[in-house]
Design a protein around this motif. Sequence first.
Motif, PDB file in Angstrom:
ATOM      1  N   ASN A 152      72.355 -11.284  24.461  1.00 51.10           N
ATOM      2  CA  ASN A 152      72.861 -11.409  25.779  1.00 51.10           C
ATOM      3  C   ASN A 152      73.136 -10.052  26.220  1.00 51.10           C
ATOM      4  O   ASN A 152      74.080  -9.023  25.646  1.00 51.10           O
ATOM      5  CB  ASN A 152      74.249 -12.145  25.603  1.00 51.10           C
ATOM      6  CG  ASN A 152      74.864 -12.521  26.824  1.00 51.10           C
ATOM      7  OD1 ASN A 152      75.166 -11.483  27.512  1.00 51.10           O
ATOM      8  ND2 ASN A 152      75.701 -13.556  26.807  1.00 51.10           N
ATOM      9  N   PRO A 153      72.919  -9.552  27.679  1.00 57.82           N
ATOM     10  CA  PRO A 153      73.260  -8.296  28.129  1.00 57.82           C
ATOM     11  C   PRO A 153      74.727  -7.975  28.201  1.00 57.82           C
ATOM     12  O   PRO A 153      75.049  -6.847  27.898  1.00 57.82           O
ATOM     13  CB  PRO A 153      72.650  -8.323  29.606  1.00 57.82           C
ATOM     14  CG  PRO A 153      71.703  -9.554  29.742  1.00 57.82           C
ATOM     15  CD  PRO A 153      72.214 -10.388  28.625  1.00 57.82           C
ATOM     16  N   ALA A 154      75.586  -8.992  28.534  1.00 58.24           N
ATOM     17  CA  ALA A 154      76.983  -8.658  28.523  1.00 58.24           C
ATOM     18  C   ALA A 154      77.502  -8.327  27.077  1.00 58.24           C
ATOM     19  O   ALA A 154      78.167  -7.286  26.910  1.00 58.24           O
ATOM     20  CB  ALA A 154      77.625  -9.802  28.997  1.00 58.24           C
TER      21      ALA A 154
ATOM     22  N   GLU B 172      76.356  -4.778  26.457  1.00 60.76           N
ATOM     23  CA  GLU B 172      77.036  -3.613  27.052  1.00 60.76           C
ATOM     24  C   GLU B 172      78.579  -3.500  26.334  1.00 60.76           C
ATOM     25  O   GLU B 172      78.941  -2.389  26.088  1.00 60.76           O
ATOM     26  CB  GLU B 172      77.199  -4.212  28.548  1.00 60.76           C
ATOM     27  CG  GLU B 172      78.078  -3.081  29.349  1.00 60.76           C
ATOM     28  CD  GLU B 172      77.914  -3.479  30.696  1.00 60.76           C
ATOM     29  OE1 GLU B 172      79.084  -3.134  31.285  1.00 60.76           O
ATOM     30  OE2 GLU B 172      77.111  -4.067  31.337  1.00 60.76           O
ATOM     31  N   THR B 173      78.810  -4.648  25.858  1.00 60.98           N
ATOM     32  CA  THR B 173      79.977  -4.294  24.995  1.00 60.98           C
ATOM     33  C   THR B 173      79.879  -3.699  23.824  1.00 60.98           C
ATOM     34  O   THR B 173      80.656  -3.059  23.271  1.00 60.98           O
ATOM     35  CB  THR B 173      80.755  -5.957  24.899  1.00 60.98           C
ATOM     36  OG1 THR B 173      81.000  -6.653  26.055  1.00 60.98           O
ATOM     37  CG2 THR B 173      81.973  -5.960  24.005  1.00 60.98           C
TER      38      THR B 173
ATOM     39  N   THR C 295      72.965   0.846  35.258  1.00 60.73           N
ATOM     40  CA  THR C 295      72.572  -0.330  35.785  1.00 60.73           C
ATOM     41  C   THR C 295      71.442  -0.005  36.858  1.00 60.73           C
ATOM     42  O   THR C 295      70.349  -0.780  36.876  1.00 60.73           O
ATOM     43  CB  THR C 295      73.811  -1.264  36.601  1.00 60.73           C
ATOM     44  OG1 THR C 295      74.393  -1.378  35.288  1.00 60.73           O
ATOM     45  CG2 THR C 295      73.175  -2.443  36.980  1.00 60.73           C
TER      46      THR C 295
END
Length: 126
Positions: free
Chosen positions: A85-87, A90-91, A7
């Motif tokens: 979507n960044p989330a 990351e998942t 990050t």
Amino acid sequence: MFILAVTAAMALAQTSAQAPTSPQAASPAPSARLVSYDEAVRCAGLTQAASELEGGESRYGRTLYDAALYWSLAAMQAATVAGRNPAVAETEQTRARLDAVRRLSAGESEARATLQRCRQKAPRLG
């Protein structure tokens, strides 16, 4: 810890990308090539898993850590370009890492071969 480092590096990369550049700096190096989001996630997962399994004390472990950092950033950048979507991105990296830990721990030859290709494509960071 790894996600925190990624990050921070992404924030630095975004800040650098917003800085004005010269016309020559805007064109990519001739040897640079884009990779797909799927390839970047696969390589991020494999290099992160290998880095965790190896540890960072050895030279090889540090090389794996650098490759994992590179591929994680590449995957997030590819996700941004693709409008993901960044989330979710990351998942997907986390899932790829967990799968890669299982495959590498089992000694899967295909996973090892793909890991080596990913390492070869990553730039040397230090």
